[in-house]
Design a protein around this motif. Structure first.
Motif, PDB file in Angstrom:
ATOM      1  N   TYR A  35       6.675   7.260  66.566  1.00 29.63           N
ATOM      2  CA  TYR A  35       8.049   7.518  65.975  1.00 29.63           C
ATOM      3  C   TYR A  35       8.161   7.173  64.455  1.00 29.63           C
ATOM      4  N   ASN A  36       7.558   5.757  64.276  1.00 30.70           N
ATOM      5  CA  ASN A  36       7.863   5.130  62.835  1.00 30.70           C
ATOM      6  C   ASN A  36       6.987   6.151  61.848  1.00 30.70           C
ATOM      7  N   PHE A  37       5.883   6.544  62.348  1.00 31.31           N
ATOM      8  CA  PHE A  37       5.081   7.537  61.423  1.00 31.31           C
ATOM      9  C   PHE A  37       5.997   8.848  61.272  1.00 31.31           C
ATOM     10  N   ASP A  97      -9.683  -6.878  61.880  1.00 30.49           N
ATOM     11  CA  ASP A  97      -8.573  -7.761  62.071  1.00 30.49           C
ATOM     12  C   ASP A  97      -7.445  -7.380  61.216  1.00 30.49           C
ATOM     13  N   TRP A  98      -6.217  -7.909  61.543  1.00 36.61           N
ATOM     14  CA  TRP A  98      -5.012  -7.444  60.633  1.00 36.61           C
ATOM     15  C   TRP A  98      -5.232  -7.896  59.220  1.00 36.61           C
ATOM     16  N   SER A  99      -5.907  -9.012  58.929  1.00 37.83           N
ATOM     17  CA  SER A  99      -5.816  -9.569  57.930  1.00 37.83           C
ATOM     18  C   SER A  99      -6.927  -8.739  57.073  1.00 37.83           C
ATOM     19  N   ASP A 100      -7.943  -8.108  57.827  1.00 36.43           N
ATOM     20  CA  ASP A 100      -8.957  -7.230  57.073  1.00 36.43           C
ATOM     21  C   ASP A 100      -8.249  -5.853  56.518  1.00 36.43           C
ATOM     22  N   LEU A 101      -7.499  -5.519  57.373  1.00 37.13           N
ATOM     23  CA  LEU A 101      -6.968  -4.254  56.848  1.00 37.13           C
ATOM     24  C   LEU A 101      -5.984  -4.493  55.576  1.00 37.13           C
ATOM     25  N   MET A 127      -1.406   6.379  42.354  1.00 42.81           N
ATOM     26  CA  MET A 127      -2.334   6.969  43.291  1.00 42.81           C
ATOM     27  C   MET A 127      -2.250   6.349  44.537  1.00 42.81           C
ATOM     28  N   TRP A 128      -1.591   5.435  44.693  1.00 43.59           N
ATOM     29  CA  TRP A 128      -1.357   4.461  46.073  1.00 43.59           C
ATOM     30  C   TRP A 128      -1.010   5.475  47.050  1.00 43.59           C
ATOM     31  N   PRO A 129      -1.549   5.361  48.183  1.00 37.37           N
ATOM     32  CA  PRO A 129      -0.880   6.062  49.561  1.00 37.37           C
ATOM     33  C   PRO A 129       0.649   5.486  49.858  1.00 37.37           C
ATOM     34  N   ASN A 130       1.228   6.401  50.036  1.00 37.68           N
ATOM     35  CA  ASN A 130       2.770   5.725  50.326  1.00 37.68           C
ATOM     36  C   ASN A 130       2.836   4.903  51.496  1.00 37.68           C
ATOM     37  N   VAL A 131       1.856   5.047  52.603  1.00 39.66           N
ATOM     38  CA  VAL A 131       2.052   4.350  53.691  1.00 39.66           C
ATOM     39  C   VAL A 131       0.570   4.348  54.502  1.00 39.66           C
ATOM     40  N   VAL A 132       0.096   3.299  55.184  1.00 37.35           N
ATOM     41  CA  VAL A 132      -1.029   3.230  55.731  1.00 37.35           C
ATOM     42  C   VAL A 132      -0.563   3.192  57.133  1.00 37.35           C
ATOM     43  N   PHE A 133      -1.128   4.147  58.145  1.00 29.48           N
ATOM     44  CA  PHE A 133      -0.866   3.862  59.543  1.00 29.48           C
ATOM     45  C   PHE A 133      -1.853   3.480  60.545  1.00 29.48           C
ATOM     46  N   ILE A 134      -2.006   2.592  61.228  1.00 31.03           N
ATOM     47  CA  ILE A 134      -2.788   2.399  62.258  1.00 31.03           C
ATOM     48  C   ILE A 134      -2.330   2.643  63.473  1.00 31.03           C
ATOM     49  N   LEU A 135      -2.316   3.435  64.279  1.00 32.26           N
ATOM     50  CA  LEU A 135      -1.481   3.977  65.543  1.00 32.26           C
ATOM     51  C   LEU A 135      -1.544   2.734  66.350  1.00 32.26           C
ATOM     52  N   SER A 136      -2.665   1.892  66.655  1.00 33.10           N
ATOM     53  CA  SER A 136      -2.931   0.906  67.708  1.00 33.10           C
ATOM     54  C   SER A 136      -2.344  -0.482  67.178  1.00 33.10           C
ATOM     55  N   LYS A 137      -2.015  -0.459  65.715  1.00 37.61           N
ATOM     56  CA  LYS A 137      -1.931  -1.694  65.242  1.00 37.61           C
ATOM     57  C   LYS A 137      -0.481  -1.864  64.686  1.00 37.61           C
ATOM     58  N   GLY A 138      -0.028  -0.977  63.575  1.00 39.90           N
ATOM     59  CA  GLY A 138       0.985  -0.956  63.014  1.00 39.90           C
ATOM     60  C   GLY A 138       0.898  -0.052  61.803  1.00 39.90           C
ATOM     61  N   PHE A 139       1.956  -0.457  60.719  1.00 40.03           N
ATOM     62  CA  PHE A 139       1.521   0.202  59.369  1.00 40.03           C
ATOM     63  C   PHE A 139       1.844  -0.682  58.231  1.00 40.03           C
ATOM     64  N   PHE A 140       1.627  -0.297  57.214  1.00 41.23           N
ATOM     65  CA  PHE A 140       1.405  -1.171  55.890  1.00 41.23           C
ATOM     66  C   PHE A 140       2.157  -0.464  54.732  1.00 41.23           C
ATOM     67  N   ASP A 184       3.394  -8.878  40.911  1.00 39.88           N
ATOM     68  CA  ASP A 184       2.305  -8.543  41.707  1.00 39.88           C
ATOM     69  C   ASP A 184       2.422  -8.044  42.802  1.00 39.88           C
ATOM     70  N   VAL A 185       1.558  -7.048  43.184  1.00 39.08           N
ATOM     71  CA  VAL A 185       1.766  -6.225  44.460  1.00 39.08           C
ATOM     72  C   VAL A 185       1.422  -6.869  45.607  1.00 39.08           C
ATOM     73  N   VAL A 186       2.312  -6.760  46.731  1.00 40.49           N
ATOM     74  CA  VAL A 186       2.070  -7.532  48.093  1.00 40.49           C
ATOM     75  C   VAL A 186       2.052  -6.341  49.046  1.00 40.49           C
ATOM     76  N   VAL A 187       1.036  -6.572  50.056  1.00 46.39           N
ATOM     77  CA  VAL A 187       1.064  -5.512  51.329  1.00 46.39           C
ATOM     78  C   VAL A 187       1.844  -5.926  52.224  1.00 46.39           C
ATOM     79  N   HIS A 188       2.822  -5.488  52.762  1.00 48.02           N
ATOM     80  CA  HIS A 188       3.781  -5.714  53.836  1.00 48.02           C
ATOM     81  C   HIS A 188       3.146  -5.049  55.070  1.00 48.02           C
ATOM     82  N   GLY A 189       2.900  -5.785  56.264  1.00 47.88           N
ATOM     83  CA  GLY A 189       2.611  -5.346  57.473  1.00 47.88           C
ATOM     84  C   GLY A 189       3.533  -5.509  58.204  1.00 47.88           C
ATOM     85  N   ARG A 190       3.687  -4.208  59.175  1.00 48.15           N
ATOM     86  CA  ARG A 190       4.666  -4.088  60.393  1.00 48.15           C
ATOM     87  C   ARG A 190       3.916  -3.832  61.341  1.00 48.15           C
ATOM     88  N   PRO A 191       3.610  -5.109  62.264  1.00 45.14           N
ATOM     89  CA  PRO A 191       2.872  -4.830  63.521  1.00 45.14           C
ATOM     90  C   PRO A 191       3.787  -3.981  64.700  1.00 45.14           C
TER      91      PRO A 191
END
Length: 456
Positions: free
Chosen positions: A282-284, A214-218, A233-246, A267-274
């Protein structure tokens, strides 16, 4: 050996009936939204195509994404997991290289590769590495199957996964971090180049085709990694092609550049873009190109790679006397490698940071009972050292020891220097044998140590 990168093991709580219903409703709503956007977009693209052969990248990337997903589904016929993984890495690589979308100054590796730094550290095995094809060299190569590249000539890395689980995400993020933690020979974060800030460190992208999570699990997994590891050491971006990116950010903004990540203060916040419009690929691509253009390479310090230092976790060290000091001799088991553990090295470094430096010739003069005031000689030999001496033992008792030797058929006792000298953390440190033995700073024969441990 690189220090293992910690990974948070999230405790999976049992979802309530209401939470399950909420997740199902969100997934259904997202599916309907995507379907509506796709239907409208397809109609608009069809109308444009009647009038013009080329009307923008939107249609081209729709084709690329369809081709990629078709190849991805075909790869499911493979049985061996490694074959599947390699096939899906090549699918992504073909999209970037064979379509002509990647400028020629950026090359992508096509075989197993690792990256090394002048500190002696090395990355894990990487999937897709971007490097300068004109300036890069191979530090090590075995046929066409394996190579090691210097970090100074690399732009960044993509770790590719298929249908990811929680463990897949953790493994992929660890591999990204093993690259991003490497320090270049003269790195200071980011600098101004041609009027724009450019990063002097490489980027890391996590890319997956699909997931049942689920999105919240990601979001939880991406956030957990940030909570357990430093920002560089953090990734610059996390892509899941079928879902979106973070992306990482704070409560008000998010970013994918190294400078933006390092500037996160709260405090770090994870921003998700469905991906509701079907523009995931193309976003990738757009973010990848921006990261490539934002990365500043360096000249490769070839001489610094000639003999790499030893590593102890995040730290590096060299014996000043080279292989003469690297080798230990055991009467029972022969030669063995002398090493410092990370904990022991940190202990020595931390104490020596506040120690007063002393000219090395002056130190040996004082140890031999001389006044220590031959300043002309000290200026000619102006290397300063720090002597590890937490108990403030006088130098004659600390760095000299009695040595017996035969002279004219008689046993003679003489004084000889009794310390190891290491280069580490920008200092030359003398570690007296006395402390080495008492505190176990440098190991003795590993086989003897193992035998003693088994008997205890």
């Amino acid at each position: 050996m690189n220090k293992p990168i910690p990974t948070t093991r999230l405790i999976k709580k049992r979802l309530t009936k209401a939470e399950k219903a909420e997740r199902a409703e969100f997934a259904e709503r997202e599916a309907h939204t995507r379907e509506w956007f796709k239907r409208m977009s397809d109609s608009a693209i069809a109308l444009r195509s009647r009038e013009r052969e080329f009307h923008g990248l939107e249609r081209e990337f729709r084709y690329h994404q369809e081709d990629m997903l078709r190849d991805f589904n075909r790869s499911k016929d493979m049985r061996h997991p490694r074959d599947v993984g390699l096939a899906r890495e090549q699918i992504l690589r073909r999209f970037l290289v064979d379509t002509g979308l990647l400028p020629n100054r950026y090359a992508a590796t096509s075989s197993s590769v690792r990256v090394a730094s002048t500190t002696g550290h090395m990355s894990n095995e990487l999937d897709l590495l971007f490097y300068d094809p004109n300036e890069s060299i191979s530090l090590m190569r075995r046929e066409s199957a394996y190579s090691v590249l210097p970090v100074e000539s690399t732009y960044g890395v993509i770790q590719v996964k298929s249908k990811v689980t929680r463990n897949d995400i953790r493994e992929g993020l660890r591999n990204v971090a093993s690259y991003k933690k490497l320090r270049r020979a003269s790195s200071s974060g980011y600098t101004i180049y041609s009027g724009k800030p450019k990063s002097q460190d490489g980027f890391g992208i996590f890319f997956a085709y699909d997931t049942d999570l689920d999105w919240s699990d990601l979001v939880d997994e991406v956030k957990a990694f940030a909570d357990e590891n430093p920002k560089h050491m953090w990734p610059n971006v996390v892509f899941i092609l079928s879902k979106g990116f973070f992306l990482y950010g704070d409560k008000t903004r998010a970013g994918f550049l190294n400078s933006q990540i390092l500037d996160i203060k709260d405090d770090v916040v994870v921003h998700g873009r469905p991906d509701r419009e079907g523009h995931g690929l193309y976003n990738f691509y757009s973010i990848l190109i921006a990261l490539l253009r934002n990365t500043l390479l360096q000249e490769i310090p070839v001489d610094s790679y000639f003999s790499l230092p030893f590593t102890a976790g995040e730290f590096s060290y060299k014996f000043s006397l080279g292989f003469f000091a690297e080798l230990g001799a055991c009467n029972l088991h022969g030669n063995y490698a002398r090493k410092l553990t990370e904990a022991k090295l940190i202990k020595v470094i931390e104490w020596c940071k506040s120690a007063t430096p002393i000219n090395w010739v002056q130190a040996t003069d004082i140890a031999h009972g001389k006044p220590g005031d031959n300043w002309e000689a000290y200026e000619r030999q102006n290397t300063e050292v720090r002597i590890y001496n937490p108990r403030s033992i006088p130098l004659p008792d600390l760095i000299l020891m009695d040595t017996k030797m035969m002279h004219d058929g008689k046993e003679v006792t003489t004084k000889s220097l009794a310390f190891d000298s290491i280069d580490t953390a920008g200092m030359i440190i003398w570690i007296p044998y006395r402390y080495e033995i008492e505190e176990g700073i440098i190991n003795s024969c590993p086989k003897c140590e193992k035998a003693i441990a088994e008997q205890a």
